[in-house]
Design an enzyme around this catalytic site. Structure first.
Site, PDB file in Angstrom:
ATOM      1  N   LYS A 238       0.863  -1.192   0.000  1.00 43.16           N
ATOM      2  CA  LYS A 238       0.000   0.000   0.000  1.00 43.16           C
ATOM      3  C   LYS A 238       0.888   1.228   0.000  1.00 43.16           C
ATOM      4  O   LYS A 238       2.031   1.169   0.461  1.00 43.16           O
ATOM      5  CB  LYS A 238      -0.866   0.012   1.256  1.00 43.16           C
ATOM      6  CG  LYS A 238      -2.073   0.908   1.163  1.00 43.16           C
ATOM      7  CD  LYS A 238      -3.224   0.196   0.494  1.00 43.16           C
ATOM      8  CE  LYS A 238      -4.411   1.092   0.257  1.00 43.16           C
ATOM      9  NZ  LYS A 238      -5.594   0.317  -0.160  1.00 43.16           N
TER      10      LYS A 238
ATOM     11  N   ASP B 235      -7.185   4.398  -4.380  1.00 45.34           N
ATOM     12  CA  ASP B 235      -7.761   4.287  -3.032  1.00 45.34           C
ATOM     13  C   ASP B 235      -8.365   5.662  -2.749  1.00 45.34           C
ATOM     14  O   ASP B 235      -8.585   6.440  -3.701  1.00 45.34           O
ATOM     15  CB  ASP B 235      -6.695   3.886  -1.986  1.00 45.34           C
ATOM     16  CG  ASP B 235      -7.312   3.428  -0.668  1.00 45.34           C
ATOM     17  OD1 ASP B 235      -7.759   2.288  -0.578  1.00 45.34           O
ATOM     18  OD2 ASP B 235      -7.360   4.237   0.297  1.00 45.34           O
TER      19      ASP B 235
HETATM   20  P1  NDP Z   1     -12.953   8.030  -2.546  1.00 41.79           P
HETATM   21  O1  NDP Z   1     -11.862   8.992  -2.358  1.00 41.79           O
HETATM   22  O2  NDP Z   1     -13.562   7.844  -3.890  1.00 41.79           O
HETATM   23  O3  NDP Z   1     -14.151   8.340  -1.541  1.00 41.79           O
HETATM   24  C1  NDP Z   1     -13.963   8.383  -0.179  1.00 41.79           C
HETATM   25  C2  NDP Z   1     -15.273   8.767   0.486  1.00 41.79           C
HETATM   26  O4  NDP Z   1     -15.129   8.594   1.897  1.00 41.79           O
HETATM   27  C3  NDP Z   1     -15.629  10.218   0.274  1.00 41.79           C
HETATM   28  O5  NDP Z   1     -17.017  10.346   0.281  1.00 41.79           O
HETATM   29  C4  NDP Z   1     -15.003  10.877   1.484  1.00 41.79           C
HETATM   30  O6  NDP Z   1     -15.573  12.117   1.830  1.00 41.79           O
HETATM   31  C5  NDP Z   1     -15.264   9.865   2.548  1.00 41.79           C
HETATM   32  N1  NDP Z   1     -14.253  10.009   3.615  1.00 41.79           N
HETATM   33  C6  NDP Z   1     -12.911  10.000   3.494  1.00 41.79           C
HETATM   34  N2  NDP Z   1     -12.312  10.192   4.680  1.00 41.79           N
HETATM   35  C7  NDP Z   1     -13.316  10.329   5.555  1.00 41.79           C
HETATM   36  C8  NDP Z   1     -13.358  10.562   6.941  1.00 41.79           C
HETATM   37  N3  NDP Z   1     -12.226  10.698   7.662  1.00 41.79           N
HETATM   38  N4  NDP Z   1     -14.592  10.619   7.526  1.00 41.79           N
HETATM   39  C9  NDP Z   1     -15.729  10.488   6.791  1.00 41.79           C
HETATM   40  N5  NDP Z   1     -15.745  10.286   5.465  1.00 41.79           N
HETATM   41  C10 NDP Z   1     -14.562  10.212   4.869  1.00 41.79           C
HETATM   42  O7  NDP Z   1     -12.388   6.638  -1.982  1.00 41.79           O
HETATM   43  P2  NDP Z   1     -12.923   5.163  -2.222  1.00 41.79           P
HETATM   44  O8  NDP Z   1     -14.392   5.164  -2.390  1.00 41.79           O
HETATM   45  O9  NDP Z   1     -12.071   4.555  -3.259  1.00 41.79           O
HETATM   46  O10 NDP Z   1     -12.529   4.483  -0.844  1.00 41.79           O
HETATM   47  C11 NDP Z   1     -13.431   4.369   0.255  1.00 41.79           C
HETATM   48  C12 NDP Z   1     -12.975   3.261   1.178  1.00 41.79           C
HETATM   49  O11 NDP Z   1     -12.951   2.014   0.463  1.00 41.79           O
HETATM   50  C13 NDP Z   1     -11.546   3.403   1.751  1.00 41.79           C
HETATM   51  O12 NDP Z   1     -11.520   2.837   3.038  1.00 41.79           O
HETATM   52  C14 NDP Z   1     -10.702   2.546   0.803  1.00 41.79           C
HETATM   53  O13 NDP Z   1      -9.522   2.111   1.423  1.00 41.79           O
HETATM   54  C15 NDP Z   1     -11.666   1.400   0.563  1.00 41.79           C
HETATM   55  N6  NDP Z   1     -11.436   0.606  -0.630  1.00 41.79           N
HETATM   56  C16 NDP Z   1     -11.325   1.172  -1.875  1.00 41.79           C
HETATM   57  C17 NDP Z   1     -11.144   0.380  -2.980  1.00 41.79           C
HETATM   58  C18 NDP Z   1     -11.107   0.943  -4.357  1.00 41.79           C
HETATM   59  O14 NDP Z   1     -11.015   0.144  -5.304  1.00 41.79           O
HETATM   60  N7  NDP Z   1     -11.193   2.241  -4.557  1.00 41.79           N
HETATM   61  C19 NDP Z   1     -10.994  -1.079  -2.862  1.00 41.79           C
HETATM   62  C20 NDP Z   1     -11.190  -1.587  -1.531  1.00 41.79           C
HETATM   63  C21 NDP Z   1     -11.382  -0.752  -0.468  1.00 41.79           C
HETATM   64  P3  NDP Z   1     -14.796  13.499   1.528  1.00 41.79           P
HETATM   65  O15 NDP Z   1     -15.042  13.753   0.069  1.00 41.79           O
HETATM   66  O16 NDP Z   1     -15.429  14.490   2.427  1.00 41.79           O
HETATM   67  O17 NDP Z   1     -13.352  13.255   1.849  1.00 41.79           O
HETATM   68  O1  2IT Z   2      -7.979  -1.448  -0.583  1.00 42.72           O
HETATM   69  C1  2IT Z   2      -7.951  -1.928  -1.731  1.00 42.72           C
HETATM   70  O2  2IT Z   2      -8.103  -3.137  -1.926  1.00 42.72           O
HETATM   71  C2  2IT Z   2      -7.764  -1.015  -2.867  1.00 42.72           C
HETATM   72  N1  2IT Z   2      -7.683   0.187  -2.657  1.00 42.72           N
HETATM   73  C3  2IT Z   2      -7.634  -1.558  -4.259  1.00 42.72           C
HETATM   74  C4  2IT Z   2      -6.227  -2.015  -4.521  1.00 42.72           C
HETATM   75  C5  2IT Z   2      -5.933  -2.437  -5.937  1.00 42.72           C
HETATM   76  O3  2IT Z   2      -4.762  -2.770  -6.170  1.00 42.72           O
HETATM   77  O4  2IT Z   2      -6.812  -2.439  -6.793  1.00 42.72           O
END
Ligand code: NDP
Ligand code: 2IT
Length: 444
Positions: free
Chosen positions: A126, A166
């Site tokens: 990561k 992420d």
């Molecule tokens: P994005 O940046 O697209 O969206 C993040 C969302 O979470 C936004 O709405 C953001 O709001 C909110 N957020 C971030 N920090 C906080 C906080 N401290 N408190 C409340 N809300 C918060 O990210 P993703 O959707 O890609 O990721 C969301 C989660 O999913 C993370 O935990 C990530 O690690 C996990 N994840 C992502 C994957 C992927 O493929 N993208 C795969 C697996 C897991 P704001 O705009 O106000 O910051």
């Molecule tokens: O937390 C996760 O699994 C991700 N942000 C996706 C990682 C990836 O390599 O697609």
């Protein structure tokens, strides 16, 4: 003192200033007890737990870039290459002001087990930076990404380490990072996933984490004689994962009534209009509060944890770590929640998980439930190697199969070790066994 306790004590002592990392390690090691105890001599002699809790390497670097006023800014960059026993390091890059070594290490550690669960040949890593993409111009984002990659390129490659998106890292950032890697290395290779569809990206990667979360949740519900149909669902966040979880949940018949961001949450009792959310978040990069201004009858409330006070059947936390504390979990249970599945990484505190498990709530832990994103990244790597691209339907079908299989493996592992129904233990055990076995075969 048993081997697990011995290692836990050592890890705590060595990483005392890394609370998120310790939280993740403690959860995994605690649930591995029965597996370790069944084979303690072998694991201890080979120091498997000491090795699996210490990253192969952690890289930290300076990221200088010039803002639109001509001012030089300096951020800190990270890449933690945690474990490559079963494949090249793989995991996202988080861009958020809260990013520090503890957060990147917890995410890298989780990624090792999650990637193993996908059954694809990918190790765990990561990275990211404390850079805040919010409010930055496209040129500033490009300047940051180019500087970040100018250092990172030395450590990554299609067969070495393959970063992805992420929090804060989406298609725009991946494009700038890929462009800079290609320029510096003179190599056109699948060094990043989540790429644009015109330059090696996979169809369905954008949707994969959210869709995968719903495929997993659907399996869990089906096993207990339920489905998404007619279920009131609350989803936190409004980013990549939340948006596509909402889309699939709605397709499967759920009524999604709330979404949030780090400032507050919206409640729409008639069901969220996802086209409005996509316009605000994906096109305008705006705040979720806008929704209430555009959709009559919907309400915006400041403060993000209030979202868990909404009565629902299914809760899908898709924002960030530790967003569901003990009180929020108790509220969800009191209001009759039936299933909680984690789209975000480690969104429930240990106390919240305990509350869910004790109350008989069906609980899908992150490393199983959100593995669809990285699994589809693995499929993107395969397509890049083949120099082919599969159709949306082909990728989506593979993703669905992978998520069903993850559910089955986690569920069977829990049963085998006497913890039937406990998917936290099942996912940790199933993920661990494959990595530990590969480490044993490969020697030290
Ligand atoms: P994005 O940046 O697209 O969206 C993040 C969302 O979470 C936004 O709405 C953001 O709001 C909110 N957020 C971030 N920090 C906080 C906080 N401290 N408190 C409340 N809300 C918060 O990210 P993703 O959707 O890609 O990721 C969301 C989660 O999913 C993370 O935990 C990530 O690690 C996990 N994840 C992502 C994957 C992927 O493929 N993208 C795969 C697996 C897991 P704001 O705009 O106000 O910051
Ligand atoms: O937390 C996760 O699994 C991700 N942000 C996706 C990682 C990836 O390599 O697609």
């Amino acid at each position: 003192m048993g081997y697990v306790d011995e290692v836990l004590a050592k890890v705590k002592e060595k990483n005392a200033s890394e609370p998120e990392f310790l939280q993740a390690v403690e959860e995994v090691l605690e649930s591995l007890r029965p597996v370790i105890e069944a084979n303690e001599e072998l694991y201890k002699k080979n120091a498997i737990l000491e090795r699996i809790t210490e990253p192969d390497r952690q890289i930290m670097f300076r990221v200088p870039w010039v803002d639109d006023n001509g001012q030089v800014q300096v951020n800190r960059g990270f890449r933690v290459q945690f474990n490559n026993a079963i494949g090249p390091y793989k995991g996202g890059l988080r861009l958020h002001p809260s990013v520090n070594l503890s957060i990147i290490k917890f995410l890298g550690f989780e990624q090792v087990f999650k990637n193993s669960l996908t059954t694809l040949p990918i190790g765990g890593g990561k990275g990211g930076s404390d850079f805040d993409p919010k409010g930055k111009s496209d040129r500033e984002i490009m300047a940051f990404c180019q500087s970040f990659m100018t250092e990172l390129y030395k450590y990554i490659g299609a067969d070495t380490d393959v970063p992805a998106g992420d929090i804060g890292t989406g298609a725009r950032e991946i494009g700038f990072l890929f462009g800079q890697y290609k320029r510096i290395r003179g190599l056109y290779e699948g060094v990043l996933t989540g790429k644009g569809l015109t330059y090696g990206g996979s169809l369905a990667r954008t949707q994969a984490t959210g869709y995968g979360l719903c495929y997993f949740t659907n399996e869990l519900l089906r096993e207990h004689g339920m489905s998404f149909d007619g279920m009131t669902t609350v989803i936190s966040g409004s980013g990549n994962v939340a948006i596509y979880a909402c889309e699939k949940a709605q397709t499967l018949g759920a009524k999604v009534v709330a979404l949030s961001d780090s400032n507050g949450y919206i409640y729409d009792r008639d069901g969220i209009k996802l086209d409005v959310v996509k316009q605000i978040k994906e096109v305008e990069r705006g705040r979720i509060s806008e929704y209430a201004k555009r959709v009559p009858g919907s309400v915006y409330t400041e403060g993000c944890s209030g979202i868990w006070s909404i009565k629902c059947d299914i809760a899908l936390p898709c924002a960030t770590q530790n967003e569901i504390c003990a009180e929020s979990a108790a509220l969800l249970v009191k209001n009759g929640v039936k299933a909680v599945c984690e789209g975000a990484n480690m969104p429930s505190t240990p106390e919240a998980i305990e509350t869910f498990l004790k109350s008989g709530v069906f609980f899908g832990p992150a490393k199983a439930a959100n593995a669809g994103g990285v699994a589809t990244s693995g499929l993107e790597m395969s397509q890049n190697s083949l120099r082919l691209s599969w159709t949306f339907e082909e990728v989506d079908e593979k993703l669905c199969g992978i998520m069903k299989n993850i559910y089955k493996n986690a569920s069977e592992a829990a049963k085998e070790f006497g913890m039937e129904g406990n998917l936290v233990a099942g996912a940790n055990i199933a993920g661990f066994m494959k990595v530990a076995d590969a480490m044993l075969w490969q020697g030290i």
